[in-house]
Design a protein around this motif. Structure first.
Motif, short mmCIF file in Angstrom:
data_model
loop_
_atom_site.label_atom_id
_atom_site.label_comp_id
_atom_site.label_asym_id
_atom_site.label_seq_id
_atom_site.Cartn_x
_atom_site.Cartn_y
_atom_site.Cartn_z
N TYR A 1 0.83 -1.22 0.00
CA TYR A 1 0.00 0.00 0.00
C TYR A 1 0.87 1.28 0.00
O TYR A 1 0.82 2.07 -0.95
N ILE A 2 1.68 1.45 1.03
CA ILE A 2 2.44 2.71 1.12
C ILE A 2 3.64 2.68 0.16
O ILE A 2 3.98 3.69 -0.46
N ASP B 1 9.98 -7.40 -3.04
CA ASP B 1 8.77 -7.77 -2.28
C ASP B 1 8.51 -9.25 -2.51
O ASP B 1 8.44 -9.71 -3.65
N SER B 2 8.36 -10.00 -1.42
CA SER B 2 8.11 -11.44 -1.53
C SER B 2 6.67 -11.72 -1.93
O SER B 2 6.32 -12.86 -2.21
N ILE C 1 4.29 -11.76 0.13
CA ILE C 1 3.62 -12.51 1.20
C ILE C 1 2.28 -11.85 1.54
O ILE C 1 1.35 -12.52 1.95
N ARG C 2 2.18 -10.52 1.37
CA ARG C 2 0.93 -9.80 1.66
C ARG C 2 0.50 -8.91 0.50
O ARG C 2 -0.17 -7.89 0.70
N SER C 3 0.86 -9.32 -0.72
CA SER C 3 0.52 -8.47 -1.87
C SER C 3 0.64 -9.28 -3.14
O SER C 3 1.02 -10.45 -3.12
N ASP D 1 12.24 -13.02 -0.52
CA ASP D 1 11.96 -12.89 0.91
C ASP D 1 13.20 -12.31 1.58
O ASP D 1 14.27 -12.94 1.56
N LEU D 2 13.06 -11.16 2.18
CA LEU D 2 14.21 -10.49 2.79
C LEU D 2 14.74 -11.24 4.01
O LEU D 2 15.82 -10.91 4.51
N PHE E 1 10.01 -0.63 3.62
CA PHE E 1 8.61 -0.79 4.04
C PHE E 1 8.28 -2.22 4.44
O PHE E 1 7.33 -2.44 5.18
N LYS F 1 1.96 -6.34 9.19
CA LYS F 1 1.44 -5.17 9.93
C LYS F 1 0.10 -5.39 10.65
O LYS F 1 -0.51 -4.42 11.09
N ASN G 1 9.78 -12.44 10.94
CA ASN G 1 9.70 -11.75 9.64
C ASN G 1 10.22 -10.31 9.72
O ASN G 1 11.08 -9.91 8.93
N SER H 1 8.38 3.38 10.46
CA SER H 1 7.97 3.11 11.83
C SER H 1 6.51 3.54 12.00
O SER H 1 5.82 3.81 10.99
N TYR I 1 3.43 -6.62 17.19
CA TYR I 1 3.71 -5.80 16.00
C TYR I 1 4.39 -4.49 16.41
O TYR I 1 5.43 -4.11 15.86
N LYS J 1 8.37 -2.67 15.84
CA LYS J 1 8.73 -1.31 15.40
C LYS J 1 9.66 -0.66 16.42
O LYS J 1 10.65 -0.01 16.06
N TYR K 1 4.65 6.87 11.16
CA TYR K 1 3.37 7.23 10.53
C TYR K 1 2.27 7.16 11.58
O TYR K 1 2.24 6.23 12.37
P1 NAD Z 1 1.53 -3.69 3.09
O1 NAD Z 1 1.24 -5.00 3.75
O2 NAD Z 1 0.57 -3.18 2.08
O3 NAD Z 1 2.98 -3.73 2.44
C1 NAD Z 1 4.07 -4.40 3.02
C2 NAD Z 1 4.73 -5.22 1.92
O4 NAD Z 1 5.87 -5.88 2.47
C3 NAD Z 1 3.81 -6.30 1.35
O5 NAD Z 1 3.71 -6.15 -0.05
C4 NAD Z 1 4.49 -7.61 1.74
O6 NAD Z 1 4.32 -8.61 0.76
C5 NAD Z 1 5.96 -7.18 1.89
N1 NAD Z 1 6.73 -8.03 2.80
C6 NAD Z 1 6.44 -8.36 4.07
N2 NAD Z 1 7.41 -9.15 4.58
C7 NAD Z 1 8.34 -9.30 3.61
C8 NAD Z 1 9.58 -9.99 3.52
N3 NAD Z 1 10.05 -10.74 4.54
N4 NAD Z 1 10.29 -9.93 2.36
C9 NAD Z 1 9.83 -9.22 1.32
N5 NAD Z 1 8.66 -8.55 1.33
C10 NAD Z 1 7.92 -8.60 2.47
O7 NAD Z 1 1.72 -2.62 4.28
P2 NAD Z 1 1.79 -1.03 4.20
O8 NAD Z 1 0.53 -0.49 4.79
O9 NAD Z 1 2.22 -0.59 2.86
O10 NAD Z 1 2.93 -0.78 5.27
C11 NAD Z 1 4.26 -0.52 4.89
C12 NAD Z 1 5.09 -0.30 6.14
O11 NAD Z 1 4.57 0.77 6.89
C13 NAD Z 1 5.14 -1.50 7.09
O12 NAD Z 1 6.43 -1.59 7.63
C14 NAD Z 1 4.14 -1.13 8.15
O13 NAD Z 1 4.41 -1.76 9.37
C15 NAD Z 1 4.34 0.37 8.24
N6 NAD Z 1 3.19 1.11 8.76
C16 NAD Z 1 1.98 0.96 8.16
C17 NAD Z 1 0.88 1.64 8.67
C18 NAD Z 1 -0.48 1.49 8.05
O14 NAD Z 1 -1.48 1.79 8.73
N7 NAD Z 1 -0.61 1.02 6.82
C19 NAD Z 1 1.05 2.49 9.77
C20 NAD Z 1 2.31 2.63 10.34
C21 NAD Z 1 3.39 1.92 9.81
#
Ligand code: NAD
Ligand code: WQD
Length: 343
Positions: free
Chosen positions: A12-13, A32-33, A35-37, A59-60, A82, A86, A101, A125, A151, A155, A178
Motif C-alpha cells: 500500500y504505502i 517484495d516477496s 507474502i501480503r501483496s 523474501d528479505l 517498508f 502489519k 519476519n 515506523s 507488532y 517497530k 506514521y
Molecule cells: P503492506 O502490507 O501493504 O505492504 C508491506 C509489503 O511488504 C507487502 O507487499 C508484503 O508482501 C511485503 N513483505 C512483508 N514481509 C516481507 C519480507 N520478509 N520480504 C519481502 N517482502 C515482504 O503494508 P503497508 O501499509 O504498505 O505498510 C508498509 C510499512 O509501513 C510497514 O512496515 C508497516 O508496518 C508500516 N506502517 C503501516 C501503517 C499502516 O497503517 N498502513 C502504519 C504505520 C506503519
C-alpha cells in the motif's frame, strides 16, 4: 538518474511512494516477496507514471537472495524499507512470526547496507511505538510507552536496532513514524488492498458502503473525547509517500552529523471515529449503516502528532484533509468493484 531500492514496493504505502519517487526523478527497484501483496499495484504504478518498475520477488529473511539483489543494485543512493507484516491482531496470536519476519528482514537489509556501503536508509515506523501515551500532541521526544502488541514491539525494536547500527556505520538513517495512513492515489489506480476482513476503520467504512460488509461498528462511544469516540490522526497515503521522497532527498543533501533522525508523519489534527463517518457520508452521498458498539480492547483513546519537525527539517506539509482521504478511499473502492465486474 539516482536509483533507490524500495522494499515492500508492491504494498500500500510502498506503491504510492514509488509513484512519488518517480515523479521526482528517481529510478526505483522494488523487493517484495508478495507474502501480503501481488504485483498488481506495480501495474497501477506503471499506468500512473509510464515507468515499469522491476520487482525482485525475494523474501528479505533470506540473506543470500537479499544479498544478490543488493549486489546487482550496488549503485543505489538509498534504501526505503517498508517490507513488514502489519496486522496487530495477527501479531498477538503469532508473535514469533512477527519477530521472525519483521526483525530478520531488517537485520538482513542492514547487513547488505553495511556490506555495499549504501549511504542512506529510511525506515517505516509507526505511532504505535508511543504506546498508550497521554501526552498530546505527540512529539518525537515523547517517551516510548509499553508496546500494545508484538507488532508494535517489532517497530520499537527495529528503531533501536537502527539506532545502534547508526553508531558504528557511516549510513545516515531516518525513522518515519506514521500515524494513520488512509486514502488512495487520486487516479484510483492504486490503493489499499486489505486481504480478508479489514480491521482498520477506513476500509471497513468503504467496504460497508459498497456492500461487502454489513455494517460499521463504532468501537466505543463513552470515551472522554468531544463526541465519545476515539481520536486518531488520519493522514493521506500520498502525503506519507511524499514524505519519503523528502526524507531521502534530505539525507542526500544532508550537512549535519546526526546519524539517525526521527520524524512524526501526521497532519496534527485529531479526528473522531464519528467525524470520520460523517466526512465519508458527506463526500460519498452514501448513508452509512453504522452502530454504536463496545470499546475495542487495547485501543488508545486519543493520539495525534505534532508534525513541526517534519515540516521544518524535511520541508514536508500534508496537502490533503479528511474529506480528500475519504473521497480517494471511496473512489478506490468503486474502482476495485468495477474491475471485478469487468473481469
Ligand atoms: P503492506 O502490507 O501493504 O505492504 C508491506 C509489503 O511488504 C507487502 O507487499 C508484503 O508482501 C511485503 N513483505 C512483508 N514481509 C516481507 C519480507 N520478509 N520480504 C519481502 N517482502 C515482504 O503494508 P503497508 O501499509 O504498505 O505498510 C508498509 C510499512 O509501513 C510497514 O512496515 C508497516 O508496518 C508500516 N506502517 C503501516 C501503517 C499502516 O497503517 N498502513 C502504519 C504505520 C506503519
Ligand atoms: C482507528 C479508529 C478504532 C475499526 C492501527 C495500528 C497502528 C497503525 C495504524 C501500523 C480506532 C476505530 C476501527 C472499526 C472502529 N498501523 N474503529 N470500527 O487502531 O488507530 O491503528 O493502524 O503501524 O499500529 O494499531 O487504526 O483503523 O484500526 O482504528 O470504530 O471497525 O477507528 O477503535 O479508534 P488504529 P484503526
Amino acid at each position: 538518474m539516482q536509483k533507490v531500492l524500495v522494499t515492500g514496493g508492491c504494498g500500500y504505502i510502498g506503491s504510492h511512494t514509488i509513484v512519488d519517487l518517480i515523479n521526482n526523478g528517481f529510478d526505483v527497484v522494488s523487493v517484495d516477496s508478495n507474502i501480503r501483496s501481488t504485483p498488481q499495484l506495480l501495474d497501477g504504478v506503471e499506468k500512473i507514471t509510464g515507468k515499469k518498475v522491476r520487482n525482485y520477488k525475494v523474501d528479505l529473511c533470506n540473506l543470500e537472495d537479499t544479498n544478490a539483489v543488493f549486489h546487482e543494485n550496488r549503485d543505489i543512493v538509498g534504501v526505503i524499507h517498508f517490507a513488514a507484516l502489519k496486522s496487530v491482531g495477527e501479531s498477538v496470536n503469532d508473535p514469533l512470526f512477527y519477530f521472525q519476519n519483521n526483525l530478520t528482514s531488517l537485520v538482513n537489509v542492514l547487513k547488505c547496507i553495511k556490506e555495499y556501503k549504501i549511504p542512506n536508509f529510511v525506515f517505516s515506523s509507526s505511532c504505535s511505538v508511543y504506546g498508550n501515551t497521554t501526552a498530546l500532541p505527540v512529539v518525537e521526544e515523547t517517551p516510548l510507552g509499553e508496546a500494545q502488541s508484538p507488532y508494535a514491539r517489532t517497530k520499537q525494536m527495529g528503531e533501536q536496532m537502527i539506532e545502534d547500527f547508526s553508531r558504528v556505520n557511516d549510513t545516515q538513517n531516518i525513522l518515519l513514524r506514521y500515524f494513520n495512513p488512509v486514502g488512495a492515489h487520486a487516479s484510483a489506480l492504486i490503493g489499499e488492498l486489505p486481504l480478508g476482513k479489514p480491521d482498520n476503520l477506513v476500509p471497513v467504512i468503504t467496504q460497508t458502503a459498497i456492500g461487502k460488509l454489513p455494517k460499521v461498528t463504532v468501537f466505543g462511544t463513552q470515551y472522554p473525547t468531544r463526541d465519545g469516540s476515539c481520536i486518531r490522526d488520519y493522514v493521506h497515503v500520498s502525503d506519507i509517500a511524499n514524505a519519503h521522497t523528502k526524507a531521502l532527498q534530505y539525507l542526500i543533501d544532508k550537512r549535519n552529523s546526526e546519524k539517525c533522525e526521527v520524524f512524526n508523519l501526521g497532519t496534527g489534527d485529531g479526528v473522531t471515529v464519528l467525524e470520520a463517518i460523517k466526512a465519508f457520508e458527506k463526500i460519498s452521498g452514501v448513508k452509512l449503516n453504522y452502530e454504536l458498539g463496545a470499546e475495542r480492547p487495547g485501543d488508545v483513546i486519543a493520539i495525534y502528532a505534532n508534525n513541526t519537525k517534519a515540516k521544518e527539517k524535511l520541508g514536508w506539509a500534508p496537502q490533503f484533509g479528511i474529506d480528500d482521504m475519504m473521497r480517494t478511499a471511496w473512489q478506490w473502492e468503486i474502482a476495485l468493484r468495477d474491475r471485478v465486474l469487468n473481469n
